[in-house]
Enzyme design. Structure first.
Site, PDB file in Angstrom:
ATOM      1  N   GLN A 133       0.839  -1.198   0.000  1.00  0.00           N
ATOM      2  CA  GLN A 133       0.000   0.000   0.000  1.00  0.00           C
ATOM      3  C   GLN A 133       0.875   1.250   0.000  1.00  0.00           C
ATOM      4  OE1 GLN A 133      -3.173   0.611   3.212  1.00  0.00           O
ATOM      5  NE2 GLN A 133      -1.660   2.168   3.726  1.00  0.00           N
ATOM      6  N   GLY A 134       0.671   2.128  -0.973  1.00  0.00           N
ATOM      7  CA  GLY A 134       1.448   3.368  -1.051  1.00  0.00           C
ATOM      8  C   GLY A 134       0.574   4.564  -0.731  1.00  0.00           C
ATOM      9  N   TYR A 135       0.493   4.926   0.527  1.00  0.00           N
ATOM     10  CA  TYR A 135      -0.343   6.050   0.942  1.00  0.00           C
ATOM     11  C   TYR A 135       0.527   7.156   1.537  1.00  0.00           C
ATOM     12  CZ  TYR A 135      -4.767   3.380   0.468  1.00  0.00           C
ATOM     13  OH  TYR A 135      -5.844   2.668   0.009  1.00  0.00           O
ATOM     14  N   SER A 136       1.147   6.871   2.680  1.00  0.00           N
ATOM     15  CA  SER A 136       1.872   7.909   3.424  1.00  0.00           C
ATOM     16  C   SER A 136       3.036   8.483   2.638  1.00  0.00           C
ATOM     17  CB  SER A 136       2.414   7.338   4.736  1.00  0.00           C
ATOM     18  OG  SER A 136       1.369   6.961   5.581  1.00  0.00           O
ATOM     19  N   GLU A 251     -11.686  -5.650   8.631  1.00  0.00           N
ATOM     20  CA  GLU A 251     -10.292  -5.556   9.066  1.00  0.00           C
ATOM     21  C   GLU A 251     -10.133  -4.627  10.261  1.00  0.00           C
ATOM     22  OE1 GLU A 251      -8.396  -7.765   8.068  1.00  0.00           O
ATOM     23  OE2 GLU A 251      -6.682  -7.073   9.242  1.00  0.00           O
ATOM     24  N   ASN A 376      -3.161   6.494  17.094  1.00  0.00           N
ATOM     25  CA  ASN A 376      -4.135   6.464  18.183  1.00  0.00           C
ATOM     26  C   ASN A 376      -4.672   7.849  18.518  1.00  0.00           C
ATOM     27  OD1 ASN A 376      -3.666   3.772  18.137  1.00  0.00           O
ATOM     28  ND2 ASN A 376      -3.012   3.585  20.268  1.00  0.00           N
ATOM     29  N   GLU A 377      -3.864   8.879  18.285  1.00  0.00           N
ATOM     30  CA  GLU A 377      -4.373  10.233  18.514  1.00  0.00           C
ATOM     31  C   GLU A 377      -5.521  10.533  17.561  1.00  0.00           C
ATOM     32  OE1 GLU A 377      -1.228   9.405  18.394  1.00  0.00           O
ATOM     33  OE2 GLU A 377      -0.305  10.170  20.237  1.00  0.00           O
TER      34      GLU A 377
END
Lengths: 397, 382
Positions: A133-136, A251, A376-377
């Site tokens: 997956q190429g997101y960030s 998921e 988590n933030e």
């Protein structure tokens, strides 16, 4: 025998029959040398071992539990998917992070055209293509919408320039599904497209990043005039954000599974025994906190799963599972370091009594849990607004 | 209200919840004057609540602990006293356990009637040491129909009442000692009490000085006494855990209401991320708490083994106690200076939490008991 059952007919078994059949099969077919153990409680499969295992699952009809039967999957109900996960955990099967199966497959089923489905889905199942997956990006982490990797349409091809980072297992992958910028609009979420990239295309460079755990699971991927066929666009141009963000399967629930925390706590109990700390009330009281945390969390997780089994679709509430499970597992690994005494401060495998373990590894492996799959933030931000109805801050966020 | 064959457990609980709402609305006070426990008590009797857990043979409606816990959760939300747990649930569970041993006993039926009609109040006096979780062989002695000794942390009663007391009787000839359960009129002159007040429930030290017992003889004798008391206490603990979770949930709800309308720096303070994140963590904590008492009630209902009930009960009591005090403290903080005034009433949630968390075993004690009844959920690794 399972081997002769077609994918899909396993969903027709009763829950107990299904569980037993899977349990027996895993007992027989999962290589003991690849089991999660005290040395590596969170072991993951990559590369060739992952390929072999996924193909074995496919051969015996245990591949892609969440895929509909029409696409070659098992078509399991949620309840059976849950059992599937539980049995894999019980058998200490090292997880494969199969982004192709878990993310891209369902995305293509919903948003892809027929040609894309026919071309890619069988190859995902057979592990002929392995997807990441190429997101960030360096400047787009939690604020993913600010991504800048650009794809300019030149007649039959997109030309891609830019960089992705934190791409899990890109150094094993053959392909990447990516979010790229194809247009400029007032709202940043618009103008993003979902595109499929063959990583062997000229102009692609992959550089693994060494994590504190010593693993190189995350990578940087650089794109220098990479030409990608126009047909590799999934969904509409500039509508990729919708494609990527649409709710896909369960998921988000399974990521909160207490199984791996159970492995970490099994190591804890082992260390307590090896070090003879059963009569140390301070240690035992701290252990009791972790034991009850896990015990109680299992109840909450089961309760949420029961509601889904009863037909309620998982909402923003499930973010609570990811938050709690990740932070609990971190706390367990931190406690393991504590009771490991001097070994807790040293690197590499060590023998504590009769048990070989790597305390530094298990501690560092859990650092990413509170960051990936939605920090988590951010998860807390989501729950505050979507579940507790708290007001947006300045700028309406 | 007796369940018909077609009424499911869930429907019963819904009916109970519906019938409780007017009562709760009428009596819920947040910082208002102390209401008379006697008034509360007779109204509850009219609604049939004291009889909820009694078996039909003792004139009760034989409902599940889950049903009773649904009520206590609502009481917790409304900051109603824990007297229902102390003076209804625990005595009912004890009478039920004794009845299971003794069967046809006129005395039990009389006591059950006292309870269900609110004619007299009942309370259990078992504890003799601070920080005690389970009844040891009592030092309190029964000799020739008279009781001598000291009991601690006995829930007080509104009006006239009967104490159910554990004691030890020594056989004159053999010298054998065994536990007994006796009934004592609280109004006996030889009974002296020192009352300690808590939020909604008072616990007393009680001294017996050659106090005559009711009926002249014990209600029950032998090891079964301590087992019966244990069972009654765990039943009470589960209901108390539900009440604590109700306190926590209501404290959070009230805090959310406050922070979402309190404006500072030109915006509701609930729009600040630190407040939001704190509330999310409290929300997750109450969700966990709720799962534990629901589970404990189920385990109890499934007539599980004593260790399984003890384990589930301790998990619930520890979790719900910790959660209620956590939310209670944070509620005060997020109300700013208003939070620590008596008048604002936010502090009552913390007080109710403190009482419930410390009575019938602290969280730490319960986690130790949880560990002692270990059934290892996770398997071993290779």
């Amino acid at each position: 025998m399972t081997d002769t059952l077609s994918p899909g007919s396993l969903d027709l078994l009763t829950d107990d029959e299904f569980r037993q059949r899977l349990r027996d099969w895993l007992q027989e077919h999962y290589p003991p040398t690849l089991r999660q153990n005290y040395r590596r409680p969170f072991l993951r499969l990559r590369g060739e071992p992952a390929r072999e295992w996924q193909r074995l699952l496919l051969q015996h009809g245990w591949r892609a539990p969440a895929w509909p039967r029409e696409f070659g999957g098992m078509g399991l109900s949620f309840r059976k998917q849950l059992i599937y996960h539980q049995e894999f955990e019980r058998a200490s099967v090292a997880r494969v992070l199969d982004a192709g199966e878990v993310q891209l497959g369902p995305t293509l089923m919903r948003w892809g055209n027929r040609e894309q489905q026919q071309q890619y889905l069988p190859r995902i199942l057979a592990y002929e293509d392995f997807w990441c997956q190429g997101y960030s990006e360096p400047n787009a982490g939690s604020d993913l919408a600010s991504l800048r990797t650009q794809a300019i349409l030149e007649d039959t091809h997109f030309v891609i320039n830019g960089q992705k980072i934190w791409t899990t297992h890109a150094n094993d992958a053959t392909h990447m599904f990516a979010l790229v910028r194809t247009g400029k609009f007032p709202k940043r979420q618009q103008g993003i497209s979902f595109i499929l990239i063959d990583l062997r295309t000229p102009g692609v460079r992959i550089r693994p990043i060494t994590a504190l755990s010593g693993e190189d699971e995350f990578c940087e991927v650089f794109f220098d005039d990479v030409r990608v066929p126009r047909d590799n666009l999934v969904g509409e141009l500039d509508q990729g954000w919708t494609v990527a963000k649409s709710l896909l399967g369960y998921e988000r629930v399974f990521i909160g599974s207490p199984g791996l925390t159970g492995k970490a706590l099994a190591l804890t109990r082992r260390l307590v025994r090896e070090r003879g700390l059963e009569n140390d009330q301070g240690v035992m009281d701290r252990l009791a906190v972790l034991e009850t945390d896990l015990h109680d969390y299992r109840l909450l997780y089961a309760q949420m799963c029961d509601r889904i089994c009863e037909g309620r679709q998982p909402g923003a509430e499930v973010s609570a599972l990811k938050i709690y499970a990740s932070e609990l597992r971190q706390r367990v690994t931190e406690f393991n370091v504590d009771i490991g005494a001097e070994f807790g401060g040293l690197l590499g495998a060590a023998d504590i009594g009769t048990t070989t373990t790597d305390l530094h590894w298990q501690l560092m492996m859990t650092r990413q849990l509170s960051i990936y799959a939605g920090a988590n933030e951010i998860q807390r931000d989501i729950i505050a607004k979507a579940v507790l109805g708290m007001p947006a801050g300045k700028d309406g966020r | 209200m007796s369940p018909t064959a077609s009424t499911t457990a869930d429907e019963i609980i819904e009916l109970l919840r519906t019938s409780a709402t007017p009562f709760i609305t009428r009596h819920a006070t947040a910082g208002a004057q102390q209401l008379s426990h006697e008034t509360l008590w007779s109204e509850m009797a009219e609604l049939g609540w004291q009889a909820l857990l009694l078996p039909e043979a003792l004139g009760g409606s034989s409902l599940s602990l889950r049903a009773a816990a649904t009520l206590t959760r609502m009481f917790g939300q409304a900051l109603l006293p824990a007297t229902y747990v102390a003076n209804a649930i625990i005595p009912a569970a004890l009478l039920t356990a004794v009845h299971a041993q003794h069967g046809n006993d006129e005395r039990l039926r009389e006591l059950a009637l006292d309870l269900s009609t609110a004619r007299r109040c009942l309370t259990l006096a078992w504890q003799e040491n601070i920080g005690e979780l389970e009844p040891p062989p009592p030092r309190t002695r029964l000799r020739q129909g008279r009781l001598s000794g000291r009991k601690l942390f006995v829930p007080t009663m509104a009006g006239a009442g009967v104490m159910l007391v554990t004691a030890t009787i020594h056989d004159e000839t053999s010298g054998d000692a065994q536990p007994v359960l006796v009934a004592v009129d609280a109004a006996e002159p030889s009974v002296t009490t020192k009352v300690h007040v808590g939020e909604g429930l008072s616990l007393a030290s009680v001294d017996f000085s050659n106090t005559p017992i009711r009926y002249g003889s014990p209600l029950l004798e032998g090891p079964a006494v301590l087992d019966a008391v244990c069972a009654a206490l765990d039943t009470g603990r589960i209901a108390l855990a539900a009440q604590l979770e109700g306190v926590a949930s209501a404290a959070l709800e009230r805090t959310l209401q406050y922070v979402n309308q309190r404006i500072q720096f030109g915006r509701p303070i609930g729009s600040f991320q630190t407040i939001q994140h704190r509330c999310v963590d409290l929300h997750i904590a109450t969700a966990l708490a709720q799962a534990t008492w629901q589970h404990a009630a189920q385990v109890h209902q499934a007539a599980s083994t004593v260790p399984a009930i003890a384990r589930a009960t301790s998990a619930a009591k520890a979790r719900c106690g910790d959660t209620a005090t956590l939310v209670g403290r944070n509620a005060i903080q997020m109300h700013g200076a208003l939070g620590f005034t008596e008048e604002a009433g936010v502090g009552r949630y913390l007080r109710a939490a403190l009482l419930g968390a410390s009575w019938l075993g602290t969280s730490q004690m319960h986690r130790r008991r949880f560990m002692a009844h270990g059934d290892r959920d996770a398997g071993d690794l290779a």
